[in-house]
Scaffold this motif. Structure first.
Motif, short mmCIF file in Angstrom:
data_model
loop_
_atom_site.label_atom_id
_atom_site.label_comp_id
_atom_site.label_asym_id
_atom_site.label_seq_id
_atom_site.Cartn_x
_atom_site.Cartn_y
_atom_site.Cartn_z
N GLY A 187 -6.58 -3.11 -1.08
CA GLY A 187 -7.83 -3.88 -1.11
C GLY A 187 -8.75 -3.38 -2.21
N GLY A 188 -8.84 -2.05 -2.35
CA GLY A 188 -9.65 -1.47 -3.43
C GLY A 188 -9.13 -1.85 -4.80
N ALA A 189 -7.80 -1.80 -4.95
CA ALA A 189 -7.19 -2.18 -6.24
C ALA A 189 -7.46 -3.66 -6.53
N ALA A 190 -7.34 -4.49 -5.51
CA ALA A 190 -7.59 -5.93 -5.70
C ALA A 190 -9.05 -6.19 -6.05
N LEU A 191 -9.96 -5.50 -5.36
CA LEU A 191 -11.39 -5.68 -5.63
C LEU A 191 -11.75 -5.25 -7.05
N LEU A 192 -11.28 -4.07 -7.46
CA LEU A 192 -11.57 -3.60 -8.81
C LEU A 192 -10.92 -4.49 -9.87
N SER A 193 -9.74 -5.03 -9.57
CA SER A 193 -9.08 -5.96 -10.49
C SER A 193 -9.90 -7.24 -10.64
N MET A 194 -10.40 -7.75 -9.51
CA MET A 194 -11.22 -8.97 -9.58
C MET A 194 -12.51 -8.73 -10.37
N VAL A 195 -13.09 -7.55 -10.21
CA VAL A 195 -14.30 -7.22 -10.97
C VAL A 195 -13.98 -7.18 -12.46
N ALA A 196 -12.90 -6.49 -12.83
CA ALA A 196 -12.54 -6.37 -14.25
C ALA A 196 -12.23 -7.73 -14.86
N LEU A 197 -11.40 -8.51 -14.18
CA LEU A 197 -11.05 -9.83 -14.70
C LEU A 197 -12.24 -10.78 -14.66
N GLY A 198 -13.08 -10.62 -13.65
CA GLY A 198 -14.29 -11.45 -13.56
C GLY A 198 -15.23 -11.19 -14.70
N LEU A 199 -15.37 -9.93 -15.12
CA LEU A 199 -16.21 -9.62 -16.26
C LEU A 199 -15.68 -10.23 -17.54
N VAL A 200 -14.36 -10.25 -17.67
CA VAL A 200 -13.76 -10.90 -18.86
C VAL A 200 -14.04 -12.40 -18.84
N VAL A 201 -13.88 -13.02 -17.67
CA VAL A 201 -14.14 -14.46 -17.56
C VAL A 201 -15.60 -14.77 -17.84
#
Length: 127
Positions: free
Chosen positions: A108-122
């Motif tokens: 869950g932590g990996a998924a959350l941090l991944s969404m944050v990173a990809l969300g910042l790119v978007v």
């Protein structure tokens, strides 16, 4: 009459997914991260690359694009799942906590941090 032993072990149907992400993260970590370190931490400071190669304008243009999105996915997100898998199985091996809870926290932590990173790119792509 033979007695058949019934296993109380529940089959983990999602385990191949986590092992796949672990493997992909390890490969991306081993292949892409040394190249990033070579270019950003060694070649650029030594002046072996032109200074404008990673100027703010060029770097932001590259990062906030579809290839940049894929790059962040490969260099940030997949290694996060690799680390989460290592931590989860390490905690399981030394009997720390409940494996079901550790699984949810790590992935869950990996998924959350991944969404944050990809969300910042978007957000950068849209802005």
């Amino acid at each position: 009459m033979e007695k058949i032993a019934i296993s109380k072990h529940k089959q983990a149907f999602d385990e191949p997914l986590w092992w796949g992400l672990f493997s992909a993260g390890g490969v991306c970590f081993a292949v892409f991260l040394p190249a990033v370190i070579l270019f950003i931490a060694i070649l650029l400071p030594l002046g072996l690359l032109p200074a404008e190669a990673l100027s703010y304008e060029r770097a932001s243009k590259l990062l906030f694009s579809v290839p940049g999105f894929l790059f962040v996915g490969a260099v940030v997100c997949l290694p996060l799942f690799h680390a989460a898998h290592r931590l989860r199985h390490g905690m399981f091996d030394i009997s720390v906590g409940n494996d079901a809870l550790n699984k949810k926290l790590m992935y869950g932590g990996a998924a959350l941090l991944s969404m944050v990173a990809l969300g910042l790119v978007v957000i950068g792509m849209l802005g």
